[in-house]
Motif scaffolding. Structure first.
Motif, PDB file in Angstrom:
ATOM      1  N   ILE A 570       0.819  -1.210   0.000  1.00  0.00           N
ATOM      2  CA  ILE A 570       0.000   0.000   0.000  1.00  0.00           C
ATOM      3  C   ILE A 570       0.857   1.266   0.000  1.00  0.00           C
ATOM      4  CG2 ILE A 570      -0.243   0.004   2.516  1.00  0.00           C
ATOM      5  CD1 ILE A 570      -2.872   1.181  -0.053  1.00  0.00           C
ATOM      6  N   ILE A 571       2.004   1.231   0.655  1.00  0.00           N
ATOM      7  CA  ILE A 571       2.864   2.421   0.704  1.00  0.00           C
ATOM      8  C   ILE A 571       3.413   2.731  -0.685  1.00  0.00           C
ATOM      9  CG2 ILE A 571       5.029   3.346   1.609  1.00  0.00           C
ATOM     10  CD1 ILE A 571       4.434   2.037   4.249  1.00  0.00           C
ATOM     11  N   GLU A 572       3.838   1.700  -1.412  1.00  0.00           N
ATOM     12  CA  GLU A 572       4.313   1.920  -2.781  1.00  0.00           C
ATOM     13  C   GLU A 572       3.182   2.428  -3.663  1.00  0.00           C
ATOM     14  OE1 GLU A 572       7.446   1.882  -3.761  1.00  0.00           O
ATOM     15  OE2 GLU A 572       7.879   1.491  -1.641  1.00  0.00           O
ATOM     16  N   THR A 573       1.976   1.915  -3.422  1.00  0.00           N
ATOM     17  CA  THR A 573       0.809   2.376  -4.181  1.00  0.00           C
ATOM     18  C   THR A 573       0.576   3.867  -3.969  1.00  0.00           C
ATOM     19  OG1 THR A 573      -0.262   0.206  -4.053  1.00  0.00           O
ATOM     20  CG2 THR A 573      -1.684   2.097  -4.492  1.00  0.00           C
ATOM     21  N   VAL A 574       0.651   4.312  -2.716  1.00  0.00           N
ATOM     22  CA  VAL A 574       0.423   5.720  -2.402  1.00  0.00           C
ATOM     23  C   VAL A 574       1.473   6.601  -3.069  1.00  0.00           C
ATOM     24  CG1 VAL A 574       0.411   7.432  -0.536  1.00  0.00           C
ATOM     25  CG2 VAL A 574      -0.785   5.256  -0.246  1.00  0.00           C
ATOM     26  N   LYS A 575       2.732   6.170  -3.040  1.00  0.00           N
ATOM     27  CA  LYS A 575       3.796   6.948  -3.691  1.00  0.00           C
ATOM     28  C   LYS A 575       3.514   7.119  -5.182  1.00  0.00           C
ATOM     29  CE  LYS A 575       7.619   5.573  -0.612  1.00  0.00           C
ATOM     30  NZ  LYS A 575       8.878   4.784  -0.533  1.00  0.00           N
ATOM     31  N   GLN A 576       3.024   6.062  -5.821  1.00  0.00           N
ATOM     32  CA  GLN A 576       2.727   6.131  -7.251  1.00  0.00           C
ATOM     33  C   GLN A 576       1.485   6.963  -7.534  1.00  0.00           C
ATOM     34  OE1 GLN A 576       2.481   2.012  -8.459  1.00  0.00           O
ATOM     35  NE2 GLN A 576       4.548   1.569  -7.722  1.00  0.00           N
ATOM     36  N   LEU A 577       0.524   6.962  -6.601  1.00  0.00           N
ATOM     37  CA  LEU A 577      -0.729   7.687  -6.802  1.00  0.00           C
ATOM     38  C   LEU A 577      -0.545   9.197  -6.768  1.00  0.00           C
ATOM     39  CD1 LEU A 577      -3.398   5.736  -4.693  1.00  0.00           C
ATOM     40  CD2 LEU A 577      -3.356   6.045  -7.167  1.00  0.00           C
ATOM     41  N   PHE A 578       0.372   9.671  -5.922  1.00  0.00           N
ATOM     42  CA  PHE A 578       0.483  11.109  -5.697  1.00  0.00           C
ATOM     43  C   PHE A 578       1.913  11.603  -5.962  1.00  0.00           C
ATOM     44  CE2 PHE A 578      -2.606   9.329  -2.588  1.00  0.00           C
ATOM     45  CZ  PHE A 578      -3.764   9.818  -3.185  1.00  0.00           C
ATOM     46  N   PRO A 579       2.366  11.492  -7.197  1.00  0.00           N
ATOM     47  CA  PRO A 579       3.755  11.870  -7.497  1.00  0.00           C
ATOM     48  C   PRO A 579       4.018  13.371  -7.360  1.00  0.00           C
ATOM     49  CG  PRO A 579       2.559  11.401  -9.521  1.00  0.00           C
ATOM     50  CD  PRO A 579       1.662  11.001  -8.389  1.00  0.00           C
ATOM     51  N   GLN A 580       2.979  14.195  -7.492  1.00  0.00           N
ATOM     52  CA  GLN A 580       3.154  15.649  -7.411  1.00  0.00           C
ATOM     53  C   GLN A 580       2.929  16.186  -6.002  1.00  0.00           C
ATOM     54  OE1 GLN A 580       4.311  17.007 -10.182  1.00  0.00           O
ATOM     55  NE2 GLN A 580       4.087  14.992 -11.143  1.00  0.00           N
TER      56      GLN A 580
END
Length: 765
Positions: A570-580
């Motif tokens: 889930i942490i990797e998912t969040v990083k990819q979801l909000f790159p900006q």
């Protein structure tokens, strides 16, 4: 050890402060009573003023001015009353336990500062007797060790020297425990707090906030704050304290109504409902994901996570897993954007009907849409269509107001309906009043059509979604399987139903077409149990609340709902979801809820996850009891509950499914209150509670009985997470019952982590 003089000095100060609190409380209570009386008199006078009958226009103007003046007086009086109520509530909270900490700092001189749940000042407001735990200088208490230390203030970074840190437990205005420490919170205080019994409400943790929790609480920089915490690490408590801190830190720009928290279920919402009020703050908005979706999908029955979990336990084909992975990823949302940005899709419309008659036909709506400027975006074309429909509806209102039907309705109107329509209106003639009333009658008649236009019900979103699915070509999914699912979606729409995995793409498509679906008032969005949310759901929440800073908290080891088909961290998912976005991640690996024996057992259930650091609070090892027959299992369950009830107040029997919980409720025999918990239950109870594990997310109990942890019931992917979640709900004791061969997930653990009494149970049977 403290010198007697030092201990007496602290005791004397507590007595002095409590007396000061009582004095101020008496004074404020009198002021509040006077303010309430004043408000009552002003409101009474306002009522008399508003009842003045007027005929001449000058009289009307004079009366309106008087009414406005009275309204202002009422508002000022109510505001004063509210301020006084807050002061009384604050003093009442401080009365029993005024503070919990002391720090001595030295700059040019040495000062002793006392830290409590709220501030207290002298009458002339020149001296702080108690500092609010959220004040900048109180951060030293949570973060600092003795020696030179820096802390943040509104005026910038300040430095001082911390000479002493003292902790208290004060009850009934008496010091029951006191000691000095160089750490944040000493083990002695934690042992005392953590050794208490479970409660139907979560308690605030301001007296025991740890340094790593304090960093989360006081973070005001992150756009997306992610808190990955082991079970019992205090992540939810820290987040609630964070809400209180944000309301204090931004009190002139932020209100509790501008904060929303997504809770796992209603039980949890009620469980945490007293934390913020205990700190003098209003609760933020709370909603479950299902409630949020239901509100946005009026007219469709939405499959919730609990229903789907139950069905998955019976059957979850591999093809379904593959489709879910696609529909719950952001890939499907990117496909929607491409679909709408490319060659514009055909739009489908609905007839707008009232009482079985067509008011606006599909052909008329289609013609209006085609007449809008071709260079506009889809959402702007729909907005233009909506505006033209509303203008045509206004013409229909005027036509209906001039009809014989409207005149007949006016003649049939009773006195109360008449008064409701004319209240706060003044007419210069009978004709003007008549025209107004006829128009109101027509408006009321056609209002459902206005509502339908306003809510975009003239657009056939269901057909639009089916068209979209038909054009998609998802990878790794056979065309025939995808077509079969398309037919299933269509059938569900005909029954006014929608699957959970379709909800986000359906809503996102609707929002992108209509330009709606966004709430720009919310400033902070909190999601608890983030691991239960798909990437698409998290993305959609950000889309729905575009100006909100997000705080996501959870434990990827407790992924009950997707652990059997989704392995993404889930942490990797969040990083990819909000790159900006500015994403900050905090990990909490210290667990405080359970005894060291239970924590070590639970941690071993997930060997691939980081080791959980157990707080050193000893207790009995978890027990595994194996029973050969169902009758023996139920007998052992009753025996275990009876033994536990003699020691504890809150026992939970946790099952895998609702059906098992209902079966136990029908057969369990114990001399105590037994409650079957369902999603509709709103609060915890003392005694024995029986519930499926997904309703226990975020909760804790004195003792837990895990029901039927057999190999037959726990051998599928994702079952490790379910067992871990069951085990980590227990504070003091954990018992696992198995019908026949117990699951390999437990038996493959080192024997030293638990005791197995199965042989003796079988012998007794």
């Amino acid at each position: 050890m403290f010198a007697p003089k030092d201990r007496q000095s602290e005791a004397d100060r507590v007595s002095t402060i409590v007396e000061e609190i009582k004095r101020q409380l008496t004074e404020m209570t009198v002021k509040l009573a006077n303010a309430e009386l004043e408000t009552h008199l002003i409101e009474q006078n306002y009522g008399d003023t508003a009842k003045i009958n007027t005929v001449e226009i000058d009289d009307q103007m004079e009366t309106n001015a008087a009414v406005q003046q009275q309204k202002q007086l009422v508002a000022l009086s109510v505001e004063n009353q509210t301020i006084l109520k807050h002061k009384v509530n604050r003093l009442q909270r401080l009365q029993d336990s005024p503070y919990f900490g002391r720090i001595d700092i030295e700059d040019d001189s040495q000062d002793s500062l006392y830290i409590g749940t709220a501030s207290l000042m002298t009458d002339d407001e020149t001296e702080f007797l108690i500092y609010d735990w959220r004040s900048p200088i109180a951060g030293i208490y949570y973060n600092g060790t003795l020696g030179k230390i820096a802390y943040e203030t509104p005026d910038g970074r300040q430095e001082t020297e911390l000479k002493l840190k003292r902790q208290f437990t004060i009850k009934q205005d008496r010091i029951t425990n006191m000691f000095d420490t160089s750490e944040t919170i000493g083990d002695e205080i934690l042992q005392q707090v953590l050794g208490t019994d479970a409660n139907v409400y979560m308690q605030n943790i301001v007296a025991t906030i740890q340094r790593e929790q304090n960093e989360i609480i006081r973070n005001t920089n992150a756009d997306v704050l992610v808190v990955q915490g082991a079970a019992g690490s205090g992540k939810t408590s820290a987040i609630l304290q964070r809400v209180a801190y944000l309301l204090y830190h931004s009190r002139t720009q932020l209100d509790s109504d501008q904060i929303i928290m997504f809770s796992p279920n209603h039980l949890f919402s009620h469980y945490i409902s007293q934390v913020l009020p205990s700190l003098g703050e209003k609760n933020m908005r709370q909603v479950t994901l299902n409630e949020f979706f239901v509100q946005r999908l009026h007219g469709l029955h939405v499959e919730d996570r609990f229903q789907r979990f139950e069905q998955d336990q019976a059957s979850l084909p591999e093809s379904t897993k593959v489709m879910r992975r696609y529909l719950e990823s952001t890939a499907v949302l990117e496909a929607i954007d491409l679909h709408l940005q490319g060659s514009r899709p055909d739009l489908y419309f609905n007839d707008l009907m009232l009482a079985g008659e067509v008011v606006f036909a599909v052909s008329e709506i289609q013609a209006i849409y085609q007449e809008t400027a071709s260079h506009l975006s889809l959402s702007d074309k729909l907005l233009a269509t909506k505006n033209r429909l509303i203008r045509r509806l206004q013409q229909k209102v005027r036509e209906l107001a001039a009809s014989d039907w409207a005149q007949e309705q006016l003649e049939l109107m009773d006195e109360s309906d008449y008064q409701d329509l004319v209240i706060d209106h003044h007419f210069h003639s009978v004709a003007a009043e008549q025209a107004f009333l006829l128009k109101q009658v027509a408006r009321q008649r056609l209002y459902p059509i206005y509502e339908a236009i306003y809510n975009n019900q003239f657009l056939d979103i269901e057909r639009q979604y089916l068209q979209l699915l038909g054009q998609l070509q998802p990878p790794k999914i056979m065309a025939s399987a995808w077509q079969s699912r398309l037919e299933s979606v269509k059938t569900r729409f005909e029954r006014h139903q929608i699957r959970l995995s379709d909800v986000v793409p359906f809503l996102y498509l609707r929002d992108q077409l209509t330009g709606g679906g966004q709430n720009r008032q919310i400033q902070y969005l909190f999601v608890d149990e983030m691991q239960d949310y798909s990437a698409a759901q998290l993305f959609y929440l950000h889309h729905a609340f575009p100006l909100a800073k997000m705080t996501l908290l959870g434990d990827y080891a407790q992924d009950l709902f997707a652990g059997n088909y989704q392995s993404t961290n889930i942490i990797e998912t969040v990083k990819q979801l909000f790159p900006q976005q500015r994403v900050q991640i905090h990990e909490l690996n210290n667990s405080y809820r359970s005894t060291i024996q239970i924590t070590n057992f639970a941690s071993a259930l997930l060997p691939e996850q980081p080791q959980i650091i157990a707080f050193n609070r000893p207790g009995p090892r978890p027990e595994l009891l194996v029973c050969p027959r169902l009758v023996d299992l139920n007998r052992e369950l009753s025996r275990s509950c009876t033994r536990l009830l003699a020691k504890y107040g809150m026992i939970a029997i946790l099952t895998k499914t609702q059906a098992e919980a209902e079966q136990i409720f029908a057969t369990l025999q114990v001399d105590a209150e037994v409650t079957l918990m369902t999603e509709n239950k709103r609060r915890l109870n003392h005694g024995v509670m029986i519930m499926p594990i997904y309703l226990a997310k975020g909760l804790e109990f004195d003792a837990v009985v895990g029901y039927n942890v057999s190999e037959k019931s726990f051998s599928q992917p994702g079952d490790h997470q379910i067992l871990y979640t069951i085990a980590s709900r227990a504070m003091h004791e954990l018992i696992l019952l198995s019908l026949g061969t117990p699951t390999h997930i437990v038996t493959e653990l080192p024997p030293s982590l638990y005791s197995r009494n199965g042989s003796s149970v079988e012998a007794q049977a």
